[in-house]
Design an enzyme around this catalytic site. Sequence first.
Site, mmCIF file in Angstrom:
data_model
loop_
_atom_site.group_PDB
_atom_site.id
_atom_site.type_symbol
_atom_site.label_atom_id
_atom_site.label_comp_id
_atom_site.label_asym_id
_atom_site.label_seq_id
_atom_site.Cartn_x
_atom_site.Cartn_y
_atom_site.Cartn_z
ATOM 1 N N ARG A 36 0.969 -1.387 0.059
ATOM 2 C CA ARG A 36 0.038 0.091 0.043
ATOM 3 C C ARG A 36 0.754 1.069 -0.032
ATOM 4 O O ARG A 36 1.682 1.189 0.800
ATOM 5 C CB ARG A 36 -0.878 -0.069 1.223
ATOM 6 C CG ARG A 36 -1.664 -1.204 1.742
ATOM 7 C CD ARG A 36 -3.158 -0.978 0.978
ATOM 8 N NE ARG A 36 -3.778 -2.376 0.907
ATOM 9 C CZ ARG A 36 -4.711 -2.704 1.805
ATOM 10 N NH1 ARG A 36 -5.250 -1.601 2.427
ATOM 11 N NH2 ARG A 36 -5.458 -3.765 1.652
ATOM 12 N N GLU A 60 0.891 4.066 1.168
ATOM 13 C CA GLU A 60 0.157 4.848 2.168
ATOM 14 C C GLU A 60 1.075 6.105 2.227
ATOM 15 O O GLU A 60 2.298 6.404 2.042
ATOM 16 C CB GLU A 60 0.500 4.542 3.596
ATOM 17 C CG GLU A 60 -0.410 2.926 3.753
ATOM 18 C CD GLU A 60 -1.680 3.104 3.944
ATOM 19 O OE1 GLU A 60 -2.336 4.422 3.948
ATOM 20 O OE2 GLU A 60 -2.604 2.274 3.982
ATOM 21 N N ARG A 102 -0.014 2.770 12.464
ATOM 22 C CA ARG A 102 -0.145 1.460 12.123
ATOM 23 C C ARG A 102 -0.415 1.219 10.927
ATOM 24 O O ARG A 102 -1.190 0.285 10.373
ATOM 25 C CB ARG A 102 -2.021 1.114 12.852
ATOM 26 C CG ARG A 102 -2.713 2.380 12.361
ATOM 27 C CD ARG A 102 -4.336 2.209 13.000
ATOM 28 N NE ARG A 102 -5.052 3.358 12.713
ATOM 29 C CZ ARG A 102 -5.978 3.056 11.780
ATOM 30 N NH1 ARG A 102 -6.161 1.999 11.263
ATOM 31 N NH2 ARG A 102 -6.790 4.214 11.204
ATOM 32 N N HIS A 103 0.033 2.245 9.969
ATOM 33 C CA HIS A 103 0.106 1.800 8.593
ATOM 34 C C HIS A 103 1.470 1.753 8.060
ATOM 35 O O HIS A 103 2.383 2.578 8.251
ATOM 36 C CB HIS A 103 -0.446 3.125 7.714
ATOM 37 C CG HIS A 103 -1.798 3.201 8.020
ATOM 38 N ND1 HIS A 103 -2.490 4.061 8.927
ATOM 39 C CD2 HIS A 103 -3.002 2.600 7.405
ATOM 40 C CE1 HIS A 103 -3.773 3.929 8.854
ATOM 41 N NE2 HIS A 103 -4.320 2.927 7.761
ATOM 42 N N GLU A 154 -8.377 -1.354 14.219
ATOM 43 C CA GLU A 154 -9.113 -2.601 13.285
ATOM 44 C C GLU A 154 -8.009 -3.535 12.833
ATOM 45 O O GLU A 154 -6.655 -3.140 12.681
ATOM 46 C CB GLU A 154 -9.257 -1.637 11.941
ATOM 47 C CG GLU A 154 -9.628 -2.703 10.642
ATOM 48 C CD GLU A 154 -9.468 -1.922 9.421
ATOM 49 O OE1 GLU A 154 -10.166 -0.882 9.393
ATOM 50 O OE2 GLU A 154 -9.181 -2.596 8.480
ATOM 51 N N SER A 212 -10.798 -6.848 7.879
ATOM 52 C CA SER A 212 -11.896 -6.460 7.121
ATOM 53 C C SER A 212 -12.260 -7.671 6.508
ATOM 54 O O SER A 212 -11.563 -8.281 5.858
ATOM 55 C CB SER A 212 -11.445 -5.204 6.165
ATOM 56 O OG SER A 212 -11.465 -3.895 6.516
ATOM 57 N N ARG A 227 -0.459 -5.909 12.662
ATOM 58 C CA ARG A 227 -1.594 -5.242 13.725
ATOM 59 C C ARG A 227 -1.940 -6.337 14.598
ATOM 60 O O ARG A 227 -2.149 -6.066 15.606
ATOM 61 C CB ARG A 227 -2.753 -4.922 13.010
ATOM 62 C CG ARG A 227 -2.278 -3.509 12.091
ATOM 63 C CD ARG A 227 -3.670 -2.767 11.781
ATOM 64 N NE ARG A 227 -3.444 -1.643 10.716
ATOM 65 C CZ ARG A 227 -4.268 -0.929 9.977
ATOM 66 N NH1 ARG A 227 -5.574 -1.271 10.405
ATOM 67 N NH2 ARG A 227 -4.012 -0.067 9.288
HETATM 68 P P1 ATP Z 1 -8.422 -0.398 5.866
HETATM 69 O O1 ATP Z 1 -7.502 -0.546 4.584
HETATM 70 O O2 ATP Z 1 -9.298 -1.523 5.954
HETATM 71 O O3 ATP Z 1 -9.310 0.788 5.577
HETATM 72 P P2 ATP Z 1 -7.359 1.202 8.060
HETATM 73 O O4 ATP Z 1 -7.170 0.828 9.308
HETATM 74 O O5 ATP Z 1 -6.227 1.681 7.164
HETATM 75 O O6 ATP Z 1 -7.808 -0.292 7.181
HETATM 76 P P3 ATP Z 1 -9.159 2.973 6.914
HETATM 77 O O7 ATP Z 1 -10.374 2.555 6.534
HETATM 78 O O8 ATP Z 1 -8.172 3.348 5.766
HETATM 79 O O9 ATP Z 1 -8.710 2.026 7.932
HETATM 80 O O10 ATP Z 1 -9.150 4.077 7.830
HETATM 81 C C1 ATP Z 1 -9.933 4.277 8.957
HETATM 82 C C2 ATP Z 1 -9.801 5.509 9.709
HETATM 83 O O11 ATP Z 1 -8.467 5.516 9.856
HETATM 84 C C3 ATP Z 1 -10.084 6.686 8.853
HETATM 85 O O12 ATP Z 1 -11.415 7.097 8.793
HETATM 86 C C4 ATP Z 1 -9.187 7.708 9.159
HETATM 87 O O13 ATP Z 1 -9.484 8.639 9.970
HETATM 88 C C5 ATP Z 1 -7.895 6.922 9.564
HETATM 89 N N1 ATP Z 1 -6.845 6.754 8.739
HETATM 90 C C6 ATP Z 1 -6.764 5.864 7.688
HETATM 91 N N2 ATP Z 1 -5.638 5.949 7.034
HETATM 92 C C7 ATP Z 1 -5.155 7.165 7.624
HETATM 93 C C8 ATP Z 1 -3.663 7.717 7.325
HETATM 94 N N3 ATP Z 1 -2.948 7.320 6.331
HETATM 95 N N4 ATP Z 1 -3.356 8.664 7.987
HETATM 96 C C9 ATP Z 1 -4.329 9.073 9.197
HETATM 97 N N5 ATP Z 1 -5.369 8.455 9.477
HETATM 98 C C10 ATP Z 1 -5.814 7.591 8.706
HETATM 99 P P1 AMO Z 2 -8.262 -3.922 4.274
HETATM 100 O O1 AMO Z 2 -7.746 -2.692 3.352
HETATM 101 O O2 AMO Z 2 -9.106 -3.563 5.216
HETATM 102 O O3 AMO Z 2 -9.045 -5.066 3.498
HETATM 103 O O4 AMO Z 2 -7.023 -4.631 4.650
HETATM 104 C C1 AMO Z 2 -7.292 -5.716 5.492
HETATM 105 C C2 AMO Z 2 -6.269 -5.493 6.869
HETATM 106 O O5 AMO Z 2 -4.950 -5.378 6.618
HETATM 107 C C3 AMO Z 2 -4.274 -4.573 7.462
HETATM 108 N N1 AMO Z 2 -3.874 -3.289 6.994
HETATM 109 C C4 AMO Z 2 -2.678 -2.999 7.063
HETATM 110 N N2 AMO Z 2 -1.605 -3.133 7.941
HETATM 111 C C5 AMO Z 2 -0.644 -2.288 7.938
HETATM 112 N N3 AMO Z 2 -0.431 -1.440 7.200
HETATM 113 C C6 AMO Z 2 -1.368 -1.133 6.194
HETATM 114 N N4 AMO Z 2 -1.107 0.101 5.399
HETATM 115 C C7 AMO Z 2 -2.503 -1.548 6.386
HETATM 116 N N5 AMO Z 2 -3.739 -1.703 5.566
HETATM 117 C C8 AMO Z 2 -4.687 -2.475 6.058
HETATM 118 C C9 AMO Z 2 -5.582 -4.131 8.608
HETATM 119 C C10 AMO Z 2 -6.688 -4.334 7.599
HETATM 120 O O6 AMO Z 2 -7.922 -4.831 8.580
HETATM 121 N N6 AMO Z 2 -9.481 -7.257 0.503
HETATM 122 C C11 AMO Z 2 -10.063 -6.590 1.882
HETATM 123 C C12 AMO Z 2 -9.907 -7.864 2.755
HETATM 124 C C13 AMO Z 2 -11.236 -8.438 2.514
HETATM 125 O O7 AMO Z 2 -12.390 -7.994 2.589
HETATM 126 O O8 AMO Z 2 -10.890 -9.698 2.302
HETATM 127 C C14 AMO Z 2 -8.747 -5.675 2.339
HETATM 128 O O9 AMO Z 2 -7.744 -5.478 1.943
HETATM 129 O O10 AMO Z 2 -5.482 -5.091 9.342
#
Ligand code: ATP
Ligand code: AMO
Length: 465
Positions: free
Chosen positions: A237, A239, A245-246, A388, A391, A439
Amino acid sequence: GRKWTKVSQLDQELKGQAVLVRGRVHAVRSKGKMAFLVVRESGYTVQCLASVAENVISKQMLKFISVLNKESIVDVEGEVSVPPGEIAGTSQQVEIQIRKVYCVSKSLASLPLTLEDAARSELDFEKAEKGGKQYARVGQDTRLNNRVLDLRTPANQAIFRVQSHVSMFFREFLISEDFIELHTPKLMAGASEGGASVFTLDYKGQPACLAQSPQLHKQMGICADFGRVFEIGPVFRAENSFTHRHLCEFTGLDLEMEIKEHYFEVIDLLDKLFVYIFDGLNEKCKKELEAINQQYPFEPLKYHKETLRLTFDEGVQLLKEAGIIVDPMADFNTETEKKLGQLVKDKYDTDFYVLHRYPLTIRPFYTMPCADDPRYSNSFDVFIRGEEIISGAQRVHDVLLLTKRATECGIDVTSLSAYIDSFRYGVVPHGGLGVGLERVVMLFCALGNIRKTSLFPRDPQRLAP
Ligand code: ATP
Ligand code: AMO
């Protein structure tokens, strides 16, 4: 070959016996005609004594030992002895009377961080301060720039053993539930999740992407009649922001399965799967969890045999009761998620729970809308301590609806043609989920930063080591 003894095996039963061990120079002190060498192997330490007085070793050998650089690899030959009283500062309660020491691999004399410094806990800092001492903190960049040294601390050794167990338990459980492990491509012609966070590259003259998830191909595995599939692999990703956490590359634990009637079949499975993983960690990784706790104290994860399930709307209501008003059709932000985690903990006494039935507009295009109200979706997220880790969802398996949803989400369907076409030959209804391995470990142990649970983290500012 010669007989080697592990430092961990050194005990009083070996008293008087000759042993040969290999380890690192953890510490050396010399005092007159004596030298004390602490040897470390896999986190276990033993004190080895060299004394010229008893004529067992030469003066040269004593000198050689006393100038050994910390972290060098040494072979020690000697005899096991049991001193009267307790030995402080080493894990083993016996000593080795040195006969010979060989240096197998020398470490530089000056280390960018010492293991004592790297292993200190907040409690150590507090104690030192009370005693009028002050230790310098090893900053995160110093640790990550010198990750190989940093990884040698007991807590870090334990973190990656715990991580290994999480993926082992994931695999073990799913195999026992009739899943097959697949390996999907990481080089893709188009984005897997849509959105901006995709790494692009040149594939022999053709534009390509690194897989943002195995989403498309794990579903195609269902189209290919594998029934129940999983994968443990890298996820990329791009990011942009720097958060705790990313990561730009992480390890995804993914699964996809046929469902007969309801997306709860996926939640039922994840419920059993995660109770299996958590029970397994608590049972099989006691020592590791203790070592992590020593440096980074944490409350054990509170979870139950049956995982709490709340709808997204129930989450919105819980927040409302606590005076926090949120848009019921928009995603929670990080702070609200965390707050909800606390509210759930207070009300239901659990750190681990599922939120399901999310508004459709905040889920990816492949998510199945709810049959009774298409503003919502057959989807879920799973949280540990308000953050989280998973997903998942039931997927759209109807070609027309899938095309419509992709278009509504602003995705160019031609980039998805191979995926969409695979639904044209009939496919069972299915759903699945994705877990972020780093995570899970971070949140199970409440470590606060995902860089602690990534071996060599990749974030927006770091591509090395
Ligand atoms: P997923 O990839 O499933 O979405 P995630 O934990 O990255 O997992 P997001 O849905 O991207 O969750 O984001 C959830 C919330 O986290 C967002 O509403 C936002 O507030 C915050 N968030 C997500 N990405 C970022 C980021 N890069 N920097 C700061 N806040 C973030
Ligand atoms: P999603 O984008 O929520 O869903 O990613 C799934 C899980 O991966 C973890 N995650 C991350 N961990 C570390 N760094 C990141 N940048 C990051 N982004 C996500 C989280 C998240 O819950 N295809 C769907 C899954 C599905 O529906 O099967 C997906 O990718 O723990």
